[in-house]
Design a protein around this motif. Structure first.
Motif, PDB file in Angstrom:
ATOM      1  N   SER A   5      -8.228  10.091  -0.716  1.00 28.09           N
ATOM      2  CA  SER A   5      -6.941   9.941  -1.395  1.00 28.09           C
ATOM      3  C   SER A   5      -6.276   8.642  -0.970  1.00 28.09           C
ATOM      4  N   LEU A   6      -5.525   8.077  -1.902  1.00 20.28           N
ATOM      5  CA  LEU A   6      -4.698   6.918  -1.615  1.00 20.28           C
ATOM      6  C   LEU A   6      -3.251   7.317  -1.859  1.00 20.28           C
ATOM      7  N   SER A   7      -2.352   6.730  -1.105  1.00 20.67           N
ATOM      8  CA  SER A   7      -0.941   7.064  -1.216  1.00 20.67           C
ATOM      9  C   SER A   7      -0.118   5.813  -0.965  1.00 20.67           C
ATOM     10  N   ILE A   8       0.955   5.661  -1.733  1.00 17.73           N
ATOM     11  CA  ILE A   8       1.784   4.467  -1.606  1.00 17.73           C
ATOM     12  C   ILE A   8       3.010   4.719  -0.741  1.00 17.73           C
ATOM     13  N   GLY A   9       3.377   3.710   0.000  1.00 16.53           N
ATOM     14  CA  GLY A   9       4.641   3.688   0.732  1.00 16.53           C
ATOM     15  C   GLY A   9       5.520   2.652   0.047  1.00 16.53           C
ATOM     16  N   ILE A  48      -0.146   0.785   1.285  1.00 14.22           N
ATOM     17  CA  ILE A  48      -1.025   1.753   0.631  1.00 14.22           C
ATOM     18  C   ILE A  48      -1.903   2.340   1.719  1.00 14.22           C
ATOM     19  N   SER A  49      -1.886   3.662   1.808  1.00 13.48           N
ATOM     20  CA  SER A  49      -2.635   4.346   2.860  1.00 13.48           C
ATOM     21  C   SER A  49      -3.842   5.099   2.327  1.00 13.48           C
ATOM     22  N   LEU A  50      -4.855   5.169   3.166  1.00 10.88           N
ATOM     23  CA  LEU A  50      -6.006   6.033   2.953  1.00 10.88           C
ATOM     24  C   LEU A  50      -5.733   7.300   3.747  1.00 10.88           C
ATOM     25  N   LEU A  51      -5.983   8.457   3.136  1.00 13.15           N
ATOM     26  CA  LEU A  51      -5.765   9.725   3.839  1.00 13.15           C
ATOM     27  C   LEU A  51      -6.557  10.844   3.179  1.00 13.15           C
ATOM     28  N   PRO A  52      -6.678  11.975   3.863  1.00 15.67           N
ATOM     29  CA  PRO A  52      -7.451  13.087   3.298  1.00 15.67           C
ATOM     30  C   PRO A  52      -6.833  13.673   2.029  1.00 15.67           C
ATOM     31  N   GLY A  74      -3.174   6.917   6.954  1.00 13.38           N
ATOM     32  CA  GLY A  74      -2.228   8.023   6.957  1.00 13.38           C
ATOM     33  C   GLY A  74      -0.766   7.629   7.096  1.00 13.38           C
ATOM     34  N   HIS A  75      -0.352   6.513   6.507  1.00 11.65           N
ATOM     35  CA  HIS A  75       1.043   6.025   6.545  1.00 11.65           C
ATOM     36  C   HIS A  75       1.530   5.711   7.961  1.00 11.65           C
ATOM     37  N   ASP A  76       0.613   5.543   8.890  1.00 10.28           N
ATOM     38  CA  ASP A  76       0.982   5.254  10.277  1.00 10.28           C
ATOM     39  C   ASP A  76       0.961   3.738  10.495  1.00 10.28           C
ATOM     40  N   HIS A  77       2.118   3.126  10.665  1.00 12.47           N
ATOM     41  CA  HIS A  77       2.213   1.678  10.836  1.00 12.47           C
ATOM     42  C   HIS A  77       1.550   1.173  12.117  1.00 12.47           C
TER      43      HIS A  77
END
Length: 177
Positions: free
Chosen positions: A105-109, A134-138, A58-61
């Motif tokens: 879902s995948l999402s890029i930072g 690259i984050s994994l998230l709902p 979830g984009h959480d470092h």
């Protein structure tokens, strides 16, 4: 009684944590109005190991969940393969959600290097980006950026198979008596 019949013991079956899919796709407008262009990741990925790109929950470092093992552009987008570290609390949680289909879902930072506005499509065209994570998230901004495969070894199925093999061996031994 034959020596070839022996009990089988299941010592350990671990989740592999392997996932693959597209972290970004080309040509489609995402929910924030960005369109990633083919070649946008080329310079960022050149000479860089896949493991240098963080895999986050979830984009959480603070929630590193695994490692990317392969990242490459193809005609569709940014194709990724990686392994979620199921040995960690955050990794186990993320993998459980991915396996259940709740986080697919995948999402890029990234940091934008070059972009331009497309007034007709009311979008920002991303021509070059520096990929950071690259984050994994709902749910992600790009509905086409998704996990396509979650690979695991199911311990319950393995245990049932071992039990069935042991029952069959016991039945064969009983028939020999």
């Amino acid at each position: 009684m034959t020596d070839s019949l022996f009990p089988i013991e299941l010592k350990a079956v671990s989740e592999t944590g392997e996932i693959e899919g597209y972290a970004s796709t080309f040509g489609n407008r995402d929910l924030v109005g960005d369109i990633v262009q083919p070649g946008a990741f080329t310079k960022s990925l050149k000479g860089r190991a896949a493991t240098d790109v963080l895999m986050l929950w979830g984009h959480d470092h603070r929630r590193l969940i695994g490692v990317w093992t392969d990242i490459a552009e193809d005609t569709i987008g940014l194709r990724v393969k990686g392994r979620i570290m199921t040995e960690t609390r955050d990794g186990a949680e993320a993998f459980a959600f991915a396996r259940a289909g709740a986080a697919r879902s995948l999402s890029i930072g990234y940091r934008t290097i070059r972009s331009r506005q497309d007034r007709e499509r009311k979008a920002r065209l991303l021509d070059e980006v520096d990929l950071g994570e690259i984050s994994l998230l709902p749910t992600g901004a790009n509905p086409r950026a998704r996990v396509e495969r979650v690979k695991s070894h199911c311990p319950d199925h393995a245990r049932r198979l071992v039990a069935q093999l042991n029952a069959a061996a016991a039945a064969l031994r009983a028939g020999e008596a």
